[in-house]
Design a protein around this motif. Structure first.
Motif, PDB file in Angstrom:
ATOM      1  N   TYR A   1       9.395   0.514  -4.973  1.00 31.76           N
ATOM      2  CA  TYR A   1       8.523  -0.557  -4.474  1.00 31.76           C
ATOM      3  C   TYR A   1       7.166   0.014  -4.091  1.00 31.76           C
ATOM      4  N   LEU A   2       6.178  -0.882  -4.079  1.00 34.54           N
ATOM      5  CA  LEU A   2       4.843  -0.548  -3.598  1.00 34.54           C
ATOM      6  C   LEU A   2       4.567  -1.382  -2.353  1.00 34.54           C
ATOM      7  N   LYS A   3       4.262  -0.724  -1.244  1.00 34.42           N
ATOM      8  CA  LYS A   3       3.836  -1.436  -0.031  1.00 34.42           C
ATOM      9  C   LYS A   3       2.337  -1.603  -0.142  1.00 34.42           C
ATOM     10  N   CYS A   4       1.915  -2.847  -0.326  1.00 35.63           N
ATOM     11  CA  CYS A   4       0.561  -3.123  -0.818  1.00 35.63           C
ATOM     12  C   CYS A   4      -0.481  -3.239   0.295  1.00 35.63           C
ATOM     13  N   ASP A   5      -0.646  -2.164   1.047  1.00 35.16           N
ATOM     14  CA  ASP A   5      -1.662  -2.185   2.097  1.00 35.16           C
ATOM     15  C   ASP A   5      -3.079  -2.198   1.542  1.00 35.16           C
ATOM     16  N   HIS A   6      -3.225  -1.991   0.237  1.00 28.89           N
ATOM     17  CA  HIS A   6      -4.544  -2.163  -0.378  1.00 28.89           C
ATOM     18  C   HIS A   6      -4.954  -3.634  -0.358  1.00 28.89           C
ATOM     19  N   GLU A   7      -3.990  -4.524  -0.126  1.00 33.06           N
ATOM     20  CA  GLU A   7      -4.284  -5.956  -0.053  1.00 33.06           C
ATOM     21  C   GLU A   7      -4.439  -6.458   1.383  1.00 33.06           C
TER      22      GLU A   7
ATOM     23  N   PRO B   1      -5.821  -7.929   4.561  1.00 23.49           N
ATOM     24  CA  PRO B   1      -7.066  -8.666   4.744  1.00 23.49           C
ATOM     25  C   PRO B   1      -8.042  -7.944   5.664  1.00 23.49           C
ATOM     26  N   ILE B   2      -9.277  -8.355   5.579  1.00 25.23           N
ATOM     27  CA  ILE B   2     -10.409  -7.894   6.392  1.00 25.23           C
ATOM     28  C   ILE B   2     -10.939  -6.545   5.913  1.00 25.23           C
ATOM     29  N   ALA B   3     -10.097  -5.498   5.918  1.00 25.62           N
ATOM     30  CA  ALA B   3     -10.594  -4.161   5.599  1.00 25.62           C
ATOM     31  C   ALA B   3     -10.075  -3.608   4.285  1.00 25.62           C
ATOM     32  N   GLY B   4      -9.068  -4.248   3.678  1.00 17.69           N
ATOM     33  CA  GLY B   4      -8.586  -3.828   2.370  1.00 17.69           C
ATOM     34  C   GLY B   4      -7.948  -2.457   2.312  1.00 17.69           C
ATOM     35  N   SER B   5      -7.426  -1.985   3.443  1.00 17.72           N
ATOM     36  CA  SER B   5      -6.758  -0.686   3.448  1.00 17.72           C
ATOM     37  C   SER B   5      -5.812  -0.595   4.631  1.00 17.72           C
TER      38      SER B   5
ATOM     39  N   LEU C   1      -5.731   0.539  -7.483  1.00 17.23           N
ATOM     40  CA  LEU C   1      -5.826   1.213  -6.197  1.00 17.23           C
ATOM     41  C   LEU C   1      -6.981   2.210  -6.198  1.00 17.23           C
ATOM     42  N   GLU C   2      -7.370   2.649  -5.005  1.00 13.81           N
ATOM     43  CA  GLU C   2      -8.237   3.815  -4.885  1.00 13.81           C
ATOM     44  C   GLU C   2      -7.440   5.044  -5.307  1.00 13.81           C
ATOM     45  N   PRO C   3      -8.117   6.109  -5.756  1.00  8.47           N
ATOM     46  CA  PRO C   3      -7.375   7.318  -6.141  1.00  8.47           C
ATOM     47  C   PRO C   3      -6.439   7.818  -5.040  1.00  8.47           C
ATOM     48  N   SER C   4      -6.917   7.864  -3.804  1.00  9.20           N
ATOM     49  CA  SER C   4      -6.099   8.385  -2.706  1.00  9.20           C
ATOM     50  C   SER C   4      -4.840   7.558  -2.488  1.00  9.20           C
TER      51      SER C   4
ATOM     52  N   ALA D   1      19.488   4.143  -3.405  1.00 10.39           N
ATOM     53  CA  ALA D   1      18.305   4.373  -2.583  1.00 10.39           C
ATOM     54  C   ALA D   1      17.215   3.344  -2.863  1.00 10.39           C
ATOM     55  N   THR D   2      16.376   3.146  -1.860  1.00  6.22           N
ATOM     56  CA  THR D   2      15.153   2.350  -2.011  1.00  6.22           C
ATOM     57  C   THR D   2      13.971   3.274  -1.764  1.00  6.22           C
ATOM     58  N   HIS D   3      13.030   3.292  -2.715  1.00  4.67           N
ATOM     59  CA  HIS D   3      11.834   4.126  -2.604  1.00  4.67           C
ATOM     60  C   HIS D   3      10.615   3.222  -2.381  1.00  4.67           C
ATOM     61  N   ILE D   4       9.801   3.567  -1.397  1.00  9.06           N
ATOM     62  CA  ILE D   4       8.576   2.796  -1.136  1.00  9.06           C
ATOM     63  C   ILE D   4       7.382   3.737  -1.134  1.00  9.06           C
ATOM     64  N   ALA D   5       6.481   3.521  -2.091  1.00  4.85           N
ATOM     65  CA  ALA D   5       5.202   4.224  -2.107  1.00  4.85           C
ATOM     66  C   ALA D   5       4.195   3.359  -1.360  1.00  4.85           C
ATOM     67  N   TRP D   6       3.542   3.937  -0.368  1.00  3.32           N
ATOM     68  CA  TRP D   6       2.630   3.162   0.469  1.00  3.32           C
ATOM     69  C   TRP D   6       1.232   3.204  -0.139  1.00  3.32           C
ATOM     70  N   ALA D   7       0.777   2.064  -0.642  1.00  9.19           N
ATOM     71  CA  ALA D   7      -0.563   1.971  -1.245  1.00  9.19           C
ATOM     72  C   ALA D   7      -1.575   1.694  -0.141  1.00  9.19           C
ATOM     73  N   THR D   8      -2.519   2.590   0.056  1.00  8.08           N
ATOM     74  CA  THR D   8      -3.338   2.556   1.268  1.00  8.08           C
ATOM     75  C   THR D   8      -4.714   1.929   1.135  1.00  8.08           C
ATOM     76  N   GLY D   9      -5.208   1.687  -0.063  1.00  7.11           N
ATOM     77  CA  GLY D   9      -6.530   1.077  -0.176  1.00  7.11           C
ATOM     78  C   GLY D   9      -6.909   0.777  -1.611  1.00  7.11           C
ATOM     79  N   GLY D  10      -7.861  -0.142  -1.779  1.00  6.61           N
ATOM     80  CA  GLY D  10      -8.355  -0.411  -3.128  1.00  6.61           C
ATOM     81  C   GLY D  10      -8.915  -1.784  -3.394  1.00  6.61           C
ATOM     82  N   SER D  11      -8.486  -2.801  -2.654  1.00  7.23           N
ATOM     83  CA  SER D  11      -8.874  -4.165  -3.028  1.00  7.23           C
ATOM     84  C   SER D  11     -10.358  -4.462  -2.836  1.00  7.23           C
TER      85      SER D  11
END
Length: 451
Positions: free
Chosen positions: A116-122, A124-128, A395-398, A423-433
């Motif tokens: 899964y992707l935890k979409c913190d790039h989405e 609101p307000i700061a996009g990260s 996403l942003e590269p980071s 198992a459940t795998h979650i990659a945390w997406a930190t910025g990009g929108s």
């Protein structure tokens, strides 16, 4: 004086200059330091990882996380008033959890479990991901000032924070922050919206569009030729000289940490909605891009409070900026920077371009993080292009650093004899929108050429 600034006056600055012989001694004493100093990708298993029933008393508890969530709820009417993009979530700042099957099939040869992707790039307000910590810290400071002045009580409707009377009141106060980009965006946008005078001290790594967006939203941007450490030091010094100044200290802030930790409570609800079980037979693996260590540390702390030993948290850092890794491996924590070991701290992953780890977060992560792996910049770009092609997510590269996690941690899985099949795998997406279209196109084209 703003809350917390007394401690900031006592902040210690460590300057270490190793001789060549001492650097050689580090290489010989800790073999993995050879590859770290040679800028090679590594995986490190944390020998100090503790089971939750063995951990020492931390300065924060689950009760603190629950209190932080209540503050978010109090401010929801204000956020919904000021930021229409939060209307669908009733003023809450939260991101979706998305299964990325196509990316998993394209990138991994054979990895069991769901990705899964935890979409913190989405967010609101700061996009990260910095929206969690940065906005929370400013809101708690605004509430503190308003409560002390008698402008508000906790049972009031906080939509009143949109009133001109509040903005006029907050205009007496200043907020400063040092940033490589995303934290500055979150602080600048919410601070200026509330009425504070906000100054963001940006490192050379910060992208120009982030500086432009901050200025557009009413924040002052001060640029430095040096890296994050120089920007944060200058910001701290200038802000605390103001009797009504408040410095958001990414190297040592419990409020930032708490803001991030609330994500664990939200993720628990999302997993339940998806009918995803987390227990001894269904382990949860979470992969978190890491800069100074505050956001991944806060999230890991929260996840451990919620899921205990059934969650395994890993940090991902650039080979040129492995600040938390170096601090933990050497046991010097925040007393050393990557530059002390001849590592240049120059990376395209601007949100992760940090030379010295957080004092507050690193001491906690030392007991809770299962391991850390490092990646080269080119791999981040390749991941960016692949995710765009397979899932239509940009996403942003980071922010791509968490995606390779499942294949990086094989030694850990073997050591602890963990069954990946459930198992459940979650990659945390930190910025990009919020990345401008032209910049994202350049990111994508670079990643495509590297593939």
């Amino acid at each position: 004086m703003g809350n917390g600034n007394i401690k900031q006056f006592e902040k210690k600055v460590f300057i270490i200059v190793f001789t060549q012989q001492e650097l050689n001694d580090w290489r010989n004493k800790i073999p993995i330091m050879r590859d770290i100093m040679d800028l090679k990708p590594v995986f490190w298993m944390n020998p100090n990882l503790k089971n939750m029933n063995e951990t020492p008393s931390f300065p924060l508890t689950r009760d603190d996380i629950e209190e932080a969530e209540l503050l978010w709820q109090r401010f929801a009417p204000f956020l919904e008033n000021e930021f229409p993009e939060t209307t669908e979530t009733n003023g809450m700042i939260e991101s979706p959890l998305k299964r990325i099957n196509h990316m998993k099939e394209s990138y991994f040869t054979a990895i069991d479990g769901a990705l899964y992707l935890k979409c913190d790039h989405e967010l609101p307000i700061a996009g990260s991901i910095k929206a969690r910590g940065g906005i929370y810290e400013v809101l708690q400071y605004a509430e503190k000032l308003a409560l002390e002045s008698g402008l508000v009580q906790k049972n009031d409707n906080y939509a009143m924070f949109s009133n001109e009377r509040f903005k006029s009141f907050f205009s007496q106060y200043s907020i400063g922050v040092g940033s490589t980009g995303n934290l500055g965006l979150s602080i600048g946008i919410i601070g200026a919206t509330l009425g504070f005078n906000v100054s963001v001290y940006m490192s050379i790594d910060a992208k120009q569009w982030k500086k432009d967006l901050l200025r557009k939203n009413g924040a002052e941007v001060l640029e430095f030729e040096g890296d994050f450490s120089e920007a944060i030091s200058a910001g701290r010094e200038k802000t605390i000289a103001d009797p009504k100044g408040y410095f958001v200290d990414d190297e040592d802030s419990r409020h930032l940490f708490l803001g991030y930790s609330v994500a664990a409570l939200r993720l628990e609800k999302q997993l339940k909605r998806e009918n995803i079980t987390v227990d001894a037979d269904h382990p949860l693996f979470v992969y978190l891009p890491c800069g100074v260590g505050g956001s991944p540390g806060g999230i890991a702390f929260g996840l451990k409070q919620v899921f205990g030993d059934h969650v395994h948290c890993f940090f991902a850092e650039p080979t040129h900026s492995p600040s938390v890794l170096v601090g933990l491996v050497t046991r010097e924590m925040d007393r050393v920077s990557v530059q002390d070991f001849g590592i240049d701290n120059r990376t395209e992953a601007d949100g992760l371009a940090v030379g010295r780890p957080s004092e507050f977060a690193t001491a906690i992560s030392d007991q809770l993080v299962s391991g850390i792996y490092t990646l080269e910049d080119n791999e981040l770009y390749r991941l960016l292009a692949m995710l765009a092609d397979t899932e239509g997510i940009y996403l942003e590269p980071s922010a791509t650093a968490g995606i390779p996690g499942p294949q990086q941690i094989t030694p850990y899985v073997k050591k602890y004899a963990i069954d990946f099949s459930n198992a459940t795998h979650i990659a945390w997406a930190t910025g990009g929108s919020l990345v401008p279209e032209n910049d994202m196109e350049m990111f994508y084209n670079k990643g495509k050429s590297l593939r």
